[in-house]
Design a protein around this motif. Structure first.
Motif, PDB file in Angstrom:
ATOM      1  N   ARG A 270       8.080  -4.135  -9.890  1.00  0.00           N
ATOM      2  CA  ARG A 270       7.236  -3.042  -9.749  1.00  0.00           C
ATOM      3  C   ARG A 270       5.956  -3.204 -10.483  1.00  0.00           C
ATOM      4  NH1 ARG A 270      12.065  -0.516  -9.845  1.00  0.00           N
ATOM      5  NH2 ARG A 270      11.673   0.230 -12.067  1.00  0.00           N
TER       6      ARG A 270
ATOM      7  N   GLU B 139       2.000  -3.497  -9.102  1.00  0.00           N
ATOM      8  CA  GLU B 139       1.073  -2.269  -9.826  1.00  0.00           C
ATOM      9  C   GLU B 139      -0.123  -2.983 -10.080  1.00  0.00           C
ATOM     10  OE1 GLU B 139       2.604  -0.290 -12.905  1.00  0.00           O
ATOM     11  OE2 GLU B 139       4.398   0.715 -12.093  1.00  0.00           O
TER      12      GLU B 139
ATOM     13  N   SER C 177       5.925   1.608  -0.914  1.00  0.00           N
ATOM     14  CA  SER C 177       5.996   2.918  -1.442  1.00  0.00           C
ATOM     15  C   SER C 177       5.125   3.253  -2.671  1.00  0.00           C
ATOM     16  CB  SER C 177       7.532   3.132  -1.819  1.00  0.00           C
ATOM     17  OG  SER C 177       7.915   2.324  -2.895  1.00  0.00           O
ATOM     18  N   GLY C 178       4.388   1.956  -3.159  1.00  0.00           N
ATOM     19  CA  GLY C 178       3.695   2.092  -4.401  1.00  0.00           C
ATOM     20  C   GLY C 178       2.231   2.261  -4.132  1.00  0.00           C
TER      21      GLY C 178
END
Length: 272
Positions: A111, A115, A206-207
C-alpha cells in the motif's frame, strides 16, 4: 531452543513476505517505469525530448536536432512494517500467526508503494472535462483524445486506474462491458479486476485520492511515472529474550517521481 533456528525461519518468512508483496500488496508497481538496485538516496530518471527532421542543401551540413535532455530526481525513503510474536503465543493459537504477519507486512508495504505512485499522479493538471459528472463515455473519449494529441505512445503500455464507483460507471457503458464490443475474453464480469479496453489496461483501485465528493482517476503511460527501488522488500527476525518474543520486521527503500506530465490525464469524477 538454539538461536540458529532463526536462520531457516527468517529465510522462509522473507520469501513469503516478498511473494505476498508481489501478489497482492501493490497494484501499480508493474505499470510504471521502475529502476531497481539504486545506490544512494536519490535516483535520476532521464527525460528526452522530440527530434525534428529537416532538409539540407546539396553538400551542406546535416541539420542538428538538438534533442532536449532533462533529468528528474527521485528521493528514496525507508519504510518499515514490523510486529511482535510472543514465543508462547504460538502454542495458544490455532491459526498460523506467522502467515498473518507475512500478509500484514507485505500488504502494508504494498500500500505504501501505491501511495507513493498515486501522490505523483495527483500532481497532474491535465484534466479531462470537469468534475461535475461521474466516469462517462464522453469523459473517457475526451481523455483518449488528450493522450493522442500529446503523442503519448499507443504501444500497450498505457494504464487507467479508477475508483470502485468509477468501475461501476464503466460497467454501464456497453462498449466497455458488452461482448458485442469487446469480445468474450475481455468481459469485466468474469471475476477479474482488470481488463483491456482502448489499448489500455483498466483496473480499479481503492486508494485513489478523494477531495470532497470528487475522486481523482488517471490514464497514463508507463514512462510518465518513475519508481525507484533502493531495496526490495526485505525481512529479518530477531529474538528478544527480555520480551520472550520474536520481532518480525519488513522493510524497503523506495520512492516515486513524476517524470513526464504530458503522459498523464486526470479524470476527476463525481461520487454521490
Amino acid at each position: 531452543m538454539s538461536t540458529s533456528v532463526i536462520n531457516g525461519y527468517s529465510k522462509d518468512y522473507g520469501a513469503q513476505v516478498h511473494a505476498a508483496y508481489q501478489r497482492q500488496g501493490s497494484k501499480l508497481r508493474n505499470v510504471v517505469r521502475a529502476r531497481s538496485n539504486v545506490t544512494g538516496a536519490i535516483a535520476v530518471f532521464q527525460k528526452v525530448g522530440k527530434g525534428a527532421a529537416s532538409t539540407k542543401a546539396r553538400h551542406g551540413k546535416v541539420p542538428v536536432m538538438n534533442v532536449d535532455h532533462q533529468t528528474v530526481e527521485c528521493q528514496l525513503y525507508d519504510y518499515y512494517a514490523g510486529d511482535w510474536l510472543d514465543k508462547l503465543d504460538e502454542l495458544k493459537i490455532e491459526h498460523d500467526e506467522r502467515a498473518v504477519l507475512v500478509n500484514a507486512g507485505a500488504y502494508a508495504l504494498g500500500r505504501k508503494t501505491d501511495e507513493l505512485i498515486i501522490a505523483e499522479l495527483d500532481k497532474s493538471t491535465n484534466h479531462a472535462l470537469d468534475a461535475t459528472t461521474g466516469l462517462t463515455k464522453e469523459k473517457v473519449l475526451a481523455a483518449f483524445e488528450m493522450l493522442g494529441e500529446a503523442d503519448v505512445p499507443d504501444d500497450g503500455e498505457r494504464t487507467a486506474v479508477v475508483g470502485w464507483k468509477q468501475w461501476s460507471d464503466l460497467l454501464q457503458i456497453p462498449e466497455f462491458a458488452d461482448s458485442d464490443y469487446v469480445g468474450s475474453d475481455e468481459l469485466p464480469w468474469k471475476g477479474t479486476q482488470a481488463k483491456h479496453w482502448l489499448g489500455t489496461l483498466w483496473m480499479p483501485h481503492s486508494g485513489l485520492s478523494k477531495s470532497g465528493n470528487v475522486r481523482r482517476c488517471f490514464w497514463f503511460h508507463k514512462t510518465a511515472i518513475g519508481h525507484a527501488i533502493g531495496s526490495e522488500v526485505k525481512s529479518e527476525i530477531t529474538y528478544h529474550g527480555d520480551r520472550a518474543a520474536w520481532f518480525i520486521n519488513n522493510m524497503m527503500s523506495q520512492g516515486a517521481v513524476l517524470v513526464d506530465p504530458a503522459g498523464i490525464v486526470s479524470l476527476r469524477c463525481l461520487e454521490s
